[in-house]
Scaffold this motif. Sequence first.
Motif, PDB file in Angstrom:
ATOM      1  N   SER A  98     -10.076 -23.685  17.348  1.00  0.00           N
ATOM      2  CA  SER A  98     -10.839 -24.263  15.992  1.00  0.00           C
ATOM      3  C   SER A  98     -10.591 -24.066  14.671  1.00  0.00           C
ATOM      4  O   SER A  98      -9.729 -23.115  14.278  1.00  0.00           O
ATOM      5  CB  SER A  98     -12.298 -23.995  16.143  1.00  0.00           C
ATOM      6  N   TRP A  99     -10.483 -24.968  13.531  1.00  0.00           N
ATOM      7  CA  TRP A  99      -9.781 -24.866  12.404  1.00  0.00           C
ATOM      8  C   TRP A  99     -10.907 -24.979  11.164  1.00  0.00           C
ATOM      9  O   TRP A  99     -11.849 -25.607  11.229  1.00  0.00           O
ATOM     10  CB  TRP A  99      -8.934 -26.126  12.229  1.00  0.00           C
ATOM     11  N   ALA A 100     -10.391 -24.409  10.185  1.00  0.00           N
ATOM     12  CA  ALA A 100     -11.083 -24.460   8.806  1.00  0.00           C
ATOM     13  C   ALA A 100     -10.106 -25.451   7.953  1.00  0.00           C
ATOM     14  O   ALA A 100      -9.190 -24.751   7.551  1.00  0.00           O
ATOM     15  CB  ALA A 100     -11.490 -23.382   8.063  1.00  0.00           C
TER      16      ALA A 100
ATOM     17  N   ALA B 163      -9.252 -29.442  16.228  1.00  0.00           N
ATOM     18  CA  ALA B 163     -10.659 -29.580  16.253  1.00  0.00           C
ATOM     19  C   ALA B 163     -11.222 -28.703  14.923  1.00  0.00           C
ATOM     20  O   ALA B 163     -11.121 -27.657  14.741  1.00  0.00           O
ATOM     21  CB  ALA B 163     -11.133 -28.799  17.423  1.00  0.00           C
TER      22      ALA B 163
ATOM     23  N   ALA C 234     -13.801 -27.234  12.738  1.00  0.00           N
ATOM     24  CA  ALA C 234     -15.061 -26.720  12.756  1.00  0.00           C
ATOM     25  C   ALA C 234     -15.781 -26.722  11.218  1.00  0.00           C
ATOM     26  O   ALA C 234     -17.181 -26.498  11.300  1.00  0.00           O
ATOM     27  CB  ALA C 234     -15.050 -25.074  13.265  1.00  0.00           C
ATOM     28  N   VAL C 235     -14.795 -26.342  10.352  1.00  0.00           N
ATOM     29  CA  VAL C 235     -15.442 -26.359   8.743  1.00  0.00           C
ATOM     30  C   VAL C 235     -14.370 -27.397   8.135  1.00  0.00           C
ATOM     31  O   VAL C 235     -13.141 -27.058   8.194  1.00  0.00           O
ATOM     32  CB  VAL C 235     -15.255 -25.091   8.342  1.00  0.00           C
ATOM     33  N   GLU C 236     -15.045 -28.305   7.670  1.00  0.00           N
ATOM     34  CA  GLU C 236     -14.080 -29.238   6.641  1.00  0.00           C
ATOM     35  C   GLU C 236     -14.541 -29.023   5.387  1.00  0.00           C
ATOM     36  O   GLU C 236     -15.694 -29.126   4.900  1.00  0.00           O
ATOM     37  CB  GLU C 236     -14.331 -30.642   7.323  1.00  0.00           C
TER      38      GLU C 236
ATOM     39  N   SER D 180     -13.503 -15.110  10.284  1.00  0.00           N
ATOM     40  CA  SER D 180     -13.740 -15.638  11.588  1.00  0.00           C
ATOM     41  C   SER D 180     -12.532 -15.721  12.436  1.00  0.00           C
ATOM     42  O   SER D 180     -11.456 -15.357  12.254  1.00  0.00           O
ATOM     43  CB  SER D 180     -14.351 -17.193  11.335  1.00  0.00           C
TER      44      SER D 180
ATOM     45  N   LEU E  48     -11.335 -18.834  13.151  1.00  0.00           N
ATOM     46  CA  LEU E  48     -10.725 -20.178  12.916  1.00  0.00           C
ATOM     47  C   LEU E  48      -9.360 -20.245  12.295  1.00  0.00           C
ATOM     48  O   LEU E  48      -9.063 -18.938  11.569  1.00  0.00           O
ATOM     49  CB  LEU E  48     -11.593 -20.882  11.793  1.00  0.00           C
TER      50      LEU E  48
END
Length: 321
Positions: free
Chosen positions: A214-216, A241, A243-245, A259, A261
């Motif tokens: 998962s990514w920011a 994917a 998770a934080v945009e 995190s 991410l």
Amino acid sequence: MRPHPRVQYIGFSFDYFQLSWVMLARDLRYFLVLVDHRHVGRAADALGLSQPALSKCLGRLEEMAEAQLFERSRHGIILTPSGRILADRARAILRDIDAALEEVQSFQGSINGTVRVGAIPTICEQFLPQAIRGIVADHRDLRISVSSNWNESLFAMLDAGETDLIVTGLKAPLSNARYVCRPLLHDEVGIVCRAAHPILSSRVLDAKALAGQSWAMAGGMAPGRQWLEERFAEHRLARPAIAVETDSLVLAREVVLRSDLLGFLPLQIARTDIDAGRLIWKAFPVFTWRRTIYIVYPSSRRISAATQFLIKWLERVSAGD
């Protein structure tokens, strides 16, 4: 009795004896505020004028132009075709007036006025604050207006005359003769993770190790995100994917630090944490994007002394002075 001579200018005909250039410049500025707000009441509030005073200003312009400049709509007012012509020319005229005054003042050793700059988040969050700190220390009368956005929006603002210059990343200098492109610095954008991220315990750190992470990351209009998604497609990986945009690179960095991410961040934003060992950089070198940051402005537009001063400070900061 001889009729008053008339002056042909900006596509309209003005009565010479009725025309006051100081008043015209002021009325044009008020007119452009009307254009922006599309509502007489809101424009008057923004200018600190009464509605009758602003309506009188508009009436003077319409009388001189011998054309209706606005028409009413359900939500306020909209420009007529004649109004659109005047709006475009008014911006150019006022830019020239402001640039001329700034040039005279700079010749006398004073730099003031307003510089409108559009820039990608990397520049807004890393370089502009340093440049502005140096500028305001020496020139308190100089005002800087900053807009942060991505390439497509930045070029639209530049073409519309809403900014004097933009600072953005490009794969290569633009071949379009409409623009001057001055290289500012070289930058790298890569995958980063916190030092204790579980992915670092993988036996092989290859593209497959990124699957399911998962990514920011910045929004879909960000060139860096688009570049990374293209590389993922080349390696037959699903899109990252998110998770934080966020378009705040500082926020993305802080999220990655705290995190599991992953992030895709410019080296300039992550360097301090990389040097301190808090972030790991270039664990996946194949996904490193190398780009050049350019200062871009229209070749046809006169660059004011204040804008030249900002350019010099940006170049000083990028050189590490």
